[in-house]
Write a protein that holds these residues in place. Sequence first.
Motif, PDB file in Angstrom:
ATOM      1  N   VAL A  39      52.226  95.727  -8.872  1.00 41.31           N
ATOM      2  CA  VAL A  39      53.224  94.658  -8.722  1.00 41.31           C
ATOM      3  C   VAL A  39      53.027  93.531  -9.733  1.00 41.31           C
ATOM      4  O   VAL A  39      53.751  92.538  -9.702  1.00 41.31           O
ATOM      5  N   GLY A  40      52.039  93.664 -10.597  1.00 36.11           N
ATOM      6  CA  GLY A  40      51.817  92.647 -11.612  1.00 36.11           C
ATOM      7  C   GLY A  40      50.954  91.480 -11.189  1.00 36.11           C
ATOM      8  O   GLY A  40      50.891  90.465 -11.888  1.00 36.11           O
ATOM      9  N   ALA A  41      50.271  91.609 -10.050  1.00 36.09           N
ATOM     10  CA  ALA A  41      49.397  90.537  -9.588  1.00 36.09           C
ATOM     11  C   ALA A  41      47.988  90.665 -10.149  1.00 36.09           C
ATOM     12  O   ALA A  41      47.142  89.803  -9.921  1.00 36.09           O
ATOM     13  N   ALA A  42      47.717  91.738 -10.868  1.00 39.43           N
ATOM     14  CA  ALA A  42      46.446  91.936 -11.559  1.00 39.43           C
ATOM     15  C   ALA A  42      46.730  92.722 -12.823  1.00 39.43           C
ATOM     16  O   ALA A  42      47.696  93.496 -12.893  1.00 39.43           O
ATOM     17  N   SER A  43      45.906  92.528 -13.822  1.00 41.23           N
ATOM     18  CA  SER A  43      46.121  93.217 -15.093  1.00 41.23           C
ATOM     19  C   SER A  43      44.790  93.590 -15.718  1.00 41.23           C
ATOM     20  O   SER A  43      43.791  92.883 -15.547  1.00 41.23           O
ATOM     21  N   PHE A  44      44.777  94.729 -16.398  1.00 42.12           N
ATOM     22  CA  PHE A  44      43.577  95.184 -17.078  1.00 42.12           C
ATOM     23  C   PHE A  44      43.632  94.735 -18.533  1.00 42.12           C
ATOM     24  O   PHE A  44      44.376  95.286 -19.335  1.00 42.12           O
ATOM     25  N   ARG A  45      42.876  93.705 -18.818  1.00 43.24           N
ATOM     26  CA  ARG A  45      42.767  93.210 -20.195  1.00 43.24           C
ATOM     27  C   ARG A  45      41.290  93.120 -20.533  1.00 43.24           C
ATOM     28  O   ARG A  45      40.715  92.039 -20.647  1.00 43.24           O
ATOM     29  N   LEU A  46      40.695  94.282 -20.652  1.00 41.97           N
ATOM     30  CA  LEU A  46      39.253  94.333 -20.855  1.00 41.97           C
ATOM     31  C   LEU A  46      38.868  93.665 -22.161  1.00 41.97           C
ATOM     32  O   LEU A  46      39.491  93.869 -23.199  1.00 41.97           O
ATOM     33  N   GLN A  47      37.826  92.849 -22.102  1.00 42.31           N
ATOM     34  CA  GLN A  47      37.350  92.105 -23.254  1.00 42.31           C
ATOM     35  C   GLN A  47      35.997  92.663 -23.701  1.00 42.31           C
ATOM     36  O   GLN A  47      35.412  93.526 -23.042  1.00 42.31           O
ATOM     37  N   ASP A  48      35.529  92.161 -24.805  1.00 42.63           N
ATOM     38  CA  ASP A  48      34.223  92.591 -25.315  1.00 42.63           C
ATOM     39  C   ASP A  48      33.105  91.803 -24.641  1.00 42.63           C
ATOM     40  O   ASP A  48      32.279  91.157 -25.287  1.00 42.63           O
ATOM     41  N   THR A  49      33.095  91.880 -23.327  1.00 41.11           N
ATOM     42  CA  THR A  49      32.060  91.180 -22.569  1.00 41.11           C
ATOM     43  C   THR A  49      30.746  91.951 -22.683  1.00 41.11           C
ATOM     44  O   THR A  49      30.738  93.178 -22.524  1.00 41.11           O
ATOM     45  N   PRO A  50      29.639  91.272 -22.966  1.00 38.55           N
ATOM     46  CA  PRO A  50      28.349  91.975 -23.040  1.00 38.55           C
ATOM     47  C   PRO A  50      28.052  92.719 -21.750  1.00 38.55           C
ATOM     48  O   PRO A  50      28.328  92.219 -20.650  1.00 38.55           O
ATOM     49  N   LEU A  51      27.502  93.911 -21.891  1.00 35.49           N
ATOM     50  CA  LEU A  51      27.222  94.738 -20.722  1.00 35.49           C
ATOM     51  C   LEU A  51      26.276  94.041 -19.751  1.00 35.49           C
ATOM     52  O   LEU A  51      26.442  94.159 -18.534  1.00 35.49           O
ATOM     53  N   ASP A  52      25.307  93.297 -20.280  1.00 33.92           N
ATOM     54  CA  ASP A  52      24.366  92.635 -19.380  1.00 33.92           C
ATOM     55  C   ASP A  52      25.047  91.560 -18.543  1.00 33.92           C
ATOM     56  O   ASP A  52      24.648  91.294 -17.407  1.00 33.92           O
ATOM     57  N   ALA A  53      26.127  90.954 -19.090  1.00 31.06           N
ATOM     58  CA  ALA A  53      26.869  89.955 -18.319  1.00 31.06           C
ATOM     59  C   ALA A  53      27.622  90.612 -17.172  1.00 31.06           C
ATOM     60  O   ALA A  53      27.685  90.083 -16.059  1.00 31.06           O
ATOM     61  N   VAL A  54      28.205  91.779 -17.435  1.00 34.46           N
ATOM     62  CA  VAL A  54      28.921  92.520 -16.383  1.00 34.46           C
ATOM     63  C   VAL A  54      27.942  92.979 -15.302  1.00 34.46           C
ATOM     64  O   VAL A  54      28.193  92.824 -14.103  1.00 34.46           O
ATOM     65  N   ILE A  55      26.809  93.536 -15.747  1.00 33.25           N
ATOM     66  CA  ILE A  55      25.794  94.008 -14.800  1.00 33.25           C
ATOM     67  C   ILE A  55      25.238  92.841 -13.987  1.00 33.25           C
ATOM     68  O   ILE A  55      25.006  92.947 -12.778  1.00 33.25           O
ATOM     69  N   GLY A  56      25.035  91.705 -14.651  1.00 32.63           N
ATOM     70  CA  GLY A  56      24.516  90.534 -13.952  1.00 32.63           C
ATOM     71  C   GLY A  56      25.463  90.040 -12.877  1.00 32.63           C
ATOM     72  O   GLY A  56      25.041  89.696 -11.766  1.00 32.63           O
ATOM     73  N   SER A  57      26.753  90.012 -13.187  1.00 30.16           N
ATOM     74  CA  SER A  57      27.740  89.566 -12.203  1.00 30.16           C
ATOM     75  C   SER A  57      27.813  90.536 -11.029  1.00 30.16           C
ATOM     76  O   SER A  57      27.819  90.117  -9.862  1.00 30.16           O
ATOM     77  N   ALA A  58      27.857  91.837 -11.332  1.00 25.86           N
ATOM     78  CA  ALA A  58      27.914  92.843 -10.272  1.00 25.86           C
ATOM     79  C   ALA A  58      26.630  92.839  -9.452  1.00 25.86           C
ATOM     80  O   ALA A  58      26.659  92.941  -8.214  1.00 25.86           O
ATOM     81  N   GLY A  59      25.484  92.698 -10.127  1.00 30.69           N
ATOM     82  CA  GLY A  59      24.208  92.691  -9.418  1.00 30.69           C
ATOM     83  C   GLY A  59      24.050  91.484  -8.520  1.00 30.69           C
ATOM     84  O   GLY A  59      23.556  91.602  -7.389  1.00 30.69           O
TER      85      GLY A  59
END
Length: 258
Positions: free
Chosen positions: A86-106
């Motif tokens: 419905v357009g309330a979320a969008s996939f605009r993946l950025q060049d975020t460092p993997l450790d930042a993604v892992i840190g947020s998820a962890g």
Amino acid sequence: MTFARLRFAVFVVIVLALPAGLMAASDPQLVDLGKLVMILSPAVAGLALSAERWKRGSGAFWAWVVGAAAITLLVALGALGVAVAVGAASFRLQDTPLDAVIGSAGGSAVTSVLEELGWAGGGLTLAIAAWGRRWGVMILGLVWAAWHLVPVALKVGLFPYLEAAPPLMIAAFIASCLIYRELLTLLKERSGTWLGAAAGHAAPNVLLAGLLAAGVGLSDRPEDWPFFPAPGGLVFPLLALAALLALRRSGKVAAQRV
């Protein structure tokens, strides 16, 4: 007031009033301390007051712990899929460092497990001892909702999406907490351990935290709040309710076959 209800009342005061008093202070250091106390207080208070301290479960069914994560992950993926459609979320993946993604998820995984150590561990034991299974889980769900909404009311930045939410989204969030708490309780009961609830709580949080850190965007338009892919929207609690009803039905069918 019975002793069981008194203990539950003490639990509620500790998890709500103590963090609120610190977060309402004008000193930023006390506010930060209040945030930390808020995260830790359910586990500490629940385990200190409950007679079943640190009880992981003597007859744990580990397949159900994994299944709990899978069930709530499907709920989250369904809600996210609707949000994207419905357009309330969008996939605009950025060049975020993997450790930042892992840190947020962890970090999300750790806080989710700590929450359930308190809510599905000692807190649930106290609530059921005080009010019985049906009312105990419902009352605990309301306290859980209030636990989230105290920092929202104080606007300390822990849940910014709720701080900016319209009243209907707050109402939907409270309803979501009631449904979700019942689902997590059932997953704890099926798995025989609070880790079932912890796995069920952590899986969607880790997914959303990781995707947001990677650059997935959520709409900030007020009219899109029903499609927010987490408690607070309408799709997530409806899918959680469907999962809850399906689990109950499967349990009744299994009991009839025995």
